[in-house]
Design an enzyme around this catalytic site. Structure first.
Site, PDB file in Angstrom:
ATOM      1  N   ARG A 161       0.815  -1.205   0.000  1.00 33.56           N
ATOM      2  CA  ARG A 161       0.000   0.000   0.000  1.00 33.56           C
ATOM      3  C   ARG A 161       0.854   1.263   0.000  1.00 33.56           C
ATOM      4  NH1 ARG A 161      -4.494  -0.103   4.466  1.00 33.56           N
ATOM      5  NH2 ARG A 161      -2.596  -0.515   5.643  1.00 33.56           N
ATOM      6  N   HIS A 208       3.794 -11.579   2.517  1.00 29.57           N
ATOM      7  CA  HIS A 208       3.856 -10.681   3.665  1.00 29.57           C
ATOM      8  C   HIS A 208       4.935 -11.098   4.654  1.00 29.57           C
ATOM      9  CE1 HIS A 208       1.960  -8.471   7.199  1.00 29.57           C
ATOM     10  NE2 HIS A 208       1.982  -7.545   6.256  1.00 29.57           N
ATOM     11  N   TYR A 268       7.860   2.297  13.561  1.00 25.83           N
ATOM     12  CA  TYR A 268       7.121   1.144  14.070  1.00 25.83           C
ATOM     13  C   TYR A 268       7.945   0.419  15.131  1.00 25.83           C
ATOM     14  CZ  TYR A 268       4.127   1.371   9.842  1.00 25.83           C
ATOM     15  OH  TYR A 268       3.278   1.760   8.843  1.00 25.83           O
ATOM     16  N   ARG A 287      -3.510  -3.471  18.855  1.00 28.41           N
ATOM     17  CA  ARG A 287      -3.372  -2.043  18.579  1.00 28.41           C
ATOM     18  C   ARG A 287      -4.559  -1.470  17.809  1.00 28.41           C
ATOM     19  NH1 ARG A 287      -2.245  -0.067  13.356  1.00 28.41           N
ATOM     20  NH2 ARG A 287      -0.466  -1.480  13.175  1.00 28.41           N
ATOM     21  N   HIS A 322       3.610  -2.625  16.206  1.00 27.25           N
ATOM     22  CA  HIS A 322       3.544  -3.463  15.010  1.00 27.25           C
ATOM     23  C   HIS A 322       3.990  -4.898  15.280  1.00 27.25           C
ATOM     24  CE1 HIS A 322       4.509  -4.340  10.626  1.00 27.25           C
ATOM     25  NE2 HIS A 322       3.325  -3.770  10.544  1.00 27.25           N
TER      26      HIS A 322
END
Length: 301
Positions: free
Chosen positions: A24, A54, A87, A183, A211
């Protein structure tokens, strides 16, 4: 990281890079990086059709005086210079042969489009992770029913997948104490009488974006600790290539466990989820104020 890979390729090293283009806001940058790597002589693979890659992992095969040694890095966060500063993430660097072989098998899966079977330590998605998480939650419920130590502590970005949520409800009803640090989106309702009495959910909102994905299972006295690239969401379990890997007992295990306890003790940046779906800020009251991110920045001790 890209500069190092380009340098290695230009130096005649064999370099293979799996680049996920569906990132993204970073699609154009990733295409440019892939073209740069390819121009330097690296072999570029764009993942498996229909599945977003991922997982975050690196395998380096190094010739040393005693022969070839495999070094691996597995992480919860991307290899991205900006998010690395914004992060919170964990990364495990290891040369343990079994773990290194699992990473090698994962790369074979991504570059040859074949299914990997029999990995010893890594639990991968979309093939095994969902079933493994459900099995571990069910095992905690069985241990609680048998009077054995039973507890789950899980930290992630989002908790959405229905079967995982139902499994956590069942574990709570069996007497398992469950602490969740979520989160973002959480579709589980904690503290519902007769359903989730033993579940507590908190979200930490501080200077950095939380994260890390960390999963602790008490295991009836033989606890297990995992780090992962995956949240407990349908897309991570079923539509992405993900890795979930263990942290063995020792100094690193103790560090992660200690830091998990700090997240559960945060009374400054924590928001507590109620049974009605609303969040209320944690109140330190008469206790000393504790902000976990600030404490971790101060270093060990």
């Amino acid at each position: 990281v890209v500069d190092a890979l380009v340098g290695a390729a230009k130096a005649g090293k064999e370099v293979t890079v799996v680049v996920e283009l569906r990132a993204r806001f970073d699609e154009a940058d990733n295409i440019a990086l892939a073209n740069r790597l390819q121009a330097a002589g690296a072999h570029i693979v764009y993942g498996v059709v229909g599945y977003k890659t991922h997982a975050k992992m690196t395998l380096i095969v190094r010739r040393e005086p005693d022969g070839l040694v495999n070094y691996v890095h597995l992480g919860t966060g991307n290899y991205h210079p900006k998010t690395a500063r914004l992060y919170t993430d964990y990364g495990l660097f290891s040369c343990e042969p079994t773990l290194a072989n699992d990473v090698h098998e994962m790369f074979l899966q991504l570059t040859s489009l074949g299914k990997v079977s029999g990995m010893a330590r890594i639990i991968d998605a979309p093939f095994r992770l969902h079933d493994a998480i459900l099995e571990k939650i069910a095992r905690e419920a069985d241990n609680a029913a048998a009077g054995k130590p039973a507890r789950i502590v899980a930290k992630m970005n989002s908790l959405v997948e229905p079967r995982a949520i139902r499994a956590l409800y069942a574990a709570s009803c069996a007497g398992v104490e469950i602490d969740l640090v979520v989160r973002g989106i959480c579709c589980l309702r904690p503290g519902v009488a007769g359903v989730s009495d033993n579940i507590r959910v908190r979200s930490i909102v501080g200077r950095f974006l939380e994260h890390t994905r960390v999963f602790h299972f008490a295991g009836g006295g033989e606890p297990e600790l995992y780090l992962a690239s995956a949240d407990w969401m349908d897309r991570n379990f079923f539509r992405r290539v993900e890795t979930c890997f263990p942290v063995e007992r020792g100094p690193l295990y103790d560090r992660v466990e200690r830091e998990l306890s700090l997240y559960l003790a945060d009374n400054s940046n924590a928001w507590l989820l109620g049974a009605d779906g609303t969040y209320t800020p944690a109140d330190p009251g008469e206790h000393e104020e504790l902000a976990v991110q600030r404490r971790l920045m101060e270093g060990p001790g």
